[in-house]
Design a protein around this motif. Structure first.
Motif, PDB file in Angstrom:
ATOM      1  N   ALA A 132       0.862  -1.182   0.000  1.00 29.25           N
ATOM      2  CA  ALA A 132       0.000   0.000   0.000  1.00 29.25           C
ATOM      3  C   ALA A 132       0.897   1.230   0.000  1.00 29.25           C
ATOM      4  CB  ALA A 132      -0.897   0.021   1.237  1.00 29.25           C
ATOM      5  N   VAL A 133       0.420   2.316  -0.585  1.00 31.97           N
ATOM      6  CA  VAL A 133       1.138   3.593  -0.546  1.00 31.97           C
ATOM      7  C   VAL A 133       0.188   4.666  -0.043  1.00 31.97           C
ATOM      8  CG1 VAL A 133       2.781   2.990  -2.356  1.00 31.97           C
ATOM      9  CG2 VAL A 133       0.661   4.098  -2.972  1.00 31.97           C
ATOM     10  N   GLU A 173      -0.129   9.094   1.252  1.00 38.43           N
ATOM     11  CA  GLU A 173       0.341  10.467   1.125  1.00 38.43           C
ATOM     12  C   GLU A 173       0.916  10.674  -0.269  1.00 38.43           C
ATOM     13  OE1 GLU A 173       2.390  11.784   4.660  1.00 38.43           O
ATOM     14  OE2 GLU A 173       1.063  10.555   5.898  1.00 38.43           O
ATOM     15  N   ASP A 174       2.189  10.960  -0.419  1.00 37.15           N
ATOM     16  CA  ASP A 174       2.770  11.154  -1.749  1.00 37.15           C
ATOM     17  C   ASP A 174       3.542   9.909  -2.177  1.00 37.15           C
ATOM     18  OD1 ASP A 174       3.203  12.628  -4.063  1.00 37.15           O
ATOM     19  OD2 ASP A 174       4.984  13.633  -3.283  1.00 37.15           O
ATOM     20  N   GLY A 175       3.090   8.742  -1.719  1.00 38.12           N
ATOM     21  CA  GLY A 175       3.773   7.481  -2.000  1.00 38.12           C
ATOM     22  C   GLY A 175       3.773   7.130  -3.473  1.00 38.12           C
ATOM     23  N   VAL A 176       4.752   6.336  -3.858  1.00 36.46           N
ATOM     24  CA  VAL A 176       4.933   5.942  -5.250  1.00 36.46           C
ATOM     25  C   VAL A 176       4.979   4.416  -5.319  1.00 36.46           C
ATOM     26  CG1 VAL A 176       6.474   6.113  -7.244  1.00 36.46           C
ATOM     27  CG2 VAL A 176       6.267   8.043  -5.677  1.00 36.46           C
ATOM     28  N   GLU A 177       4.298   3.846  -6.288  1.00 32.15           N
ATOM     29  CA  GLU A 177       4.324   2.406  -6.530  1.00 32.15           C
ATOM     30  C   GLU A 177       5.645   2.062  -7.199  1.00 32.15           C
ATOM     31  OE1 GLU A 177       2.151  -0.265  -6.220  1.00 32.15           O
ATOM     32  OE2 GLU A 177       0.580   0.847  -5.198  1.00 32.15           O
ATOM     33  N   GLN A 178       6.651   1.712  -6.390  1.00 29.14           N
ATOM     34  CA  GLN A 178       7.944   1.342  -6.949  1.00 29.14           C
ATOM     35  C   GLN A 178       8.590   0.273  -6.081  1.00 29.14           C
ATOM     36  OE1 GLN A 178       9.966   5.102  -7.052  1.00 29.14           O
ATOM     37  NE2 GLN A 178      10.480   5.077  -4.910  1.00 29.14           N
ATOM     38  N   ARG A 179       9.386  -0.556  -6.721  1.00 34.65           N
ATOM     39  CA  ARG A 179      10.105  -1.610  -5.999  1.00 34.65           C
ATOM     40  C   ARG A 179      11.003  -0.960  -4.960  1.00 34.65           C
ATOM     41  NH1 ARG A 179      11.706  -6.757  -6.006  1.00 34.65           N
ATOM     42  NH2 ARG A 179      13.859  -7.250  -5.511  1.00 34.65           N
ATOM     43  N   SER A 180      10.992  -1.521  -3.754  1.00 34.07           N
ATOM     44  CA  SER A 180      11.837  -1.019  -2.669  1.00 34.07           C
ATOM     45  C   SER A 180      12.539  -2.187  -2.004  1.00 34.07           C
ATOM     46  CB  SER A 180      10.992  -0.285  -1.626  1.00 34.07           C
ATOM     47  OG  SER A 180      10.329   0.813  -2.213  1.00 34.07           O
ATOM     48  N   VAL A 181      13.741  -1.912  -1.477  1.00 34.80           N
ATOM     49  CA  VAL A 181      14.527  -2.933  -0.781  1.00 34.80           C
ATOM     50  C   VAL A 181      15.076  -2.309   0.492  1.00 34.80           C
ATOM     51  CG1 VAL A 181      16.512  -4.487  -0.910  1.00 34.80           C
ATOM     52  CG2 VAL A 181      15.168  -4.015  -2.972  1.00 34.80           C
ATOM     53  N   ILE A 182      14.961  -3.035   1.599  1.00 30.81           N
ATOM     54  CA  ILE A 182      15.532  -2.593   2.869  1.00 30.81           C
ATOM     55  C   ILE A 182      16.459  -3.697   3.362  1.00 30.81           C
ATOM     56  CG2 ILE A 182      15.082  -1.889   5.248  1.00 30.81           C
ATOM     57  CD1 ILE A 182      12.274  -1.009   4.283  1.00 30.81           C
ATOM     58  N   VAL A 183      17.709  -3.305   3.666  1.00 25.90           N
ATOM     59  CA  VAL A 183      18.718  -4.238   4.157  1.00 25.90           C
ATOM     60  C   VAL A 183      19.255  -3.698   5.476  1.00 25.90           C
ATOM     61  CG1 VAL A 183      20.902  -5.409   3.685  1.00 25.90           C
ATOM     62  CG2 VAL A 183      19.366  -4.815   1.787  1.00 25.90           C
ATOM     63  N   GLU A 184      19.321  -4.560   6.483  1.00 27.43           N
ATOM     64  CA  GLU A 184      19.837  -4.166   7.799  1.00 27.43           C
ATOM     65  C   GLU A 184      21.305  -4.562   7.931  1.00 27.43           C
ATOM     66  OE1 GLU A 184      18.081  -4.526  12.211  1.00 27.43           O
ATOM     67  OE2 GLU A 184      18.552  -6.458  11.268  1.00 27.43           O
ATOM     68  N   PHE A 185      22.103  -3.661   8.505  1.00 30.97           N
ATOM     69  CA  PHE A 185      23.507  -3.917   8.816  1.00 30.97           C
ATOM     70  C   PHE A 185      23.727  -3.625  10.293  1.00 30.97           C
ATOM     71  CE2 PHE A 185      23.683  -3.279   4.283  1.00 30.97           C
ATOM     72  CZ  PHE A 185      24.685  -4.132   3.856  1.00 30.97           C
ATOM     73  N   ASP A 186      24.840  -4.098  10.823  1.00 33.99           N
ATOM     74  CA  ASP A 186      25.157  -3.857  12.231  1.00 33.99           C
ATOM     75  C   ASP A 186      25.370  -2.382  12.532  1.00 33.99           C
ATOM     76  OD1 ASP A 186      24.930  -6.533  12.848  1.00 33.99           O
ATOM     77  OD2 ASP A 186      27.087  -6.915  12.727  1.00 33.99           O
ATOM     78  N   ASP A 187      25.939  -1.642  11.567  1.00 35.45           N
ATOM     79  CA  ASP A 187      26.188  -0.212  11.777  1.00 35.45           C
ATOM     80  C   ASP A 187      26.415   0.473  10.430  1.00 35.45           C
ATOM     81  OD1 ASP A 187      28.933  -0.830  11.104  1.00 35.45           O
ATOM     82  OD2 ASP A 187      29.330  -1.243  13.212  1.00 35.45           O
ATOM     83  N   VAL A 188      26.515   1.803  10.474  1.00 28.65           N
ATOM     84  CA  VAL A 188      26.704   2.594   9.260  1.00 28.65           C
ATOM     85  C   VAL A 188      28.004   2.203   8.563  1.00 28.65           C
ATOM     86  CG1 VAL A 188      27.127   4.946   8.398  1.00 28.65           C
ATOM     87  CG2 VAL A 188      25.282   4.529  10.022  1.00 28.65           C
ATOM     88  N   GLU A 189      29.053   1.952   9.339  1.00 28.53           N
ATOM     89  CA  GLU A 189      30.341   1.602   8.756  1.00 28.53           C
ATOM     90  C   GLU A 189      30.248   0.317   7.939  1.00 28.53           C
ATOM     91  OE1 GLU A 189      29.864   2.489  11.990  1.00 28.53           O
ATOM     92  OE2 GLU A 189      30.785   4.480  11.873  1.00 28.53           O
TER      93      GLU A 189
END
Length: 96
Positions: free
Chosen positions: A44-45, A47-63
């Motif tokens: 679902a999208v 407000e100003d959301g866009v129907e586009q493929r998204s990917v979220i990857v978690e890491f231990d830290d920014v470095e």
């Protein structure tokens, strides 16, 4: 503190190049300590959301997230992607 790659595919012009990228990027990201949290089209999208493929990857830290992006293995994945997609990729620190 954890960190997240958030990647939004603004345009996919060559699905074969995206597939070649994914085949290389997945192992490169995992080898660098990345854990895929979400990927695909939005359910679902709002407000100003866009129907586009998204990917979220978690890491231990920014470095770790930054090092993964700068790695030789990920550079190979980016070379395979080439001009196959227009993406927005950002690294965002998590909240502890």
């Amino acid at each position: 503190m954890t960190a997240y790659w958030i990647s939004a595919y603004r345009e996919i012009s060559d699905p074969a190049k995206v597939a070649a990228y994914a085949e290389l990027a997945g192992p490169a990201i995992a080898a660098a300590g990345g854990r895929f949290i979400a990927r695909g089209m939005p359910a679902a999208v709002f407000e100003d959301g866009v129907e586009q493929r998204s990917v979220i990857v978690e890491f231990d830290d920014v470095e770790a997230a930054t090092a993964a992006y700068a790695s030789e293995a990920y550079a190979e994945a980016l070379a395979a992607l080439g001009d196959g997609a227009v993406r927005d990729l950002r690294i965002v620190p998590g909240v502890d």
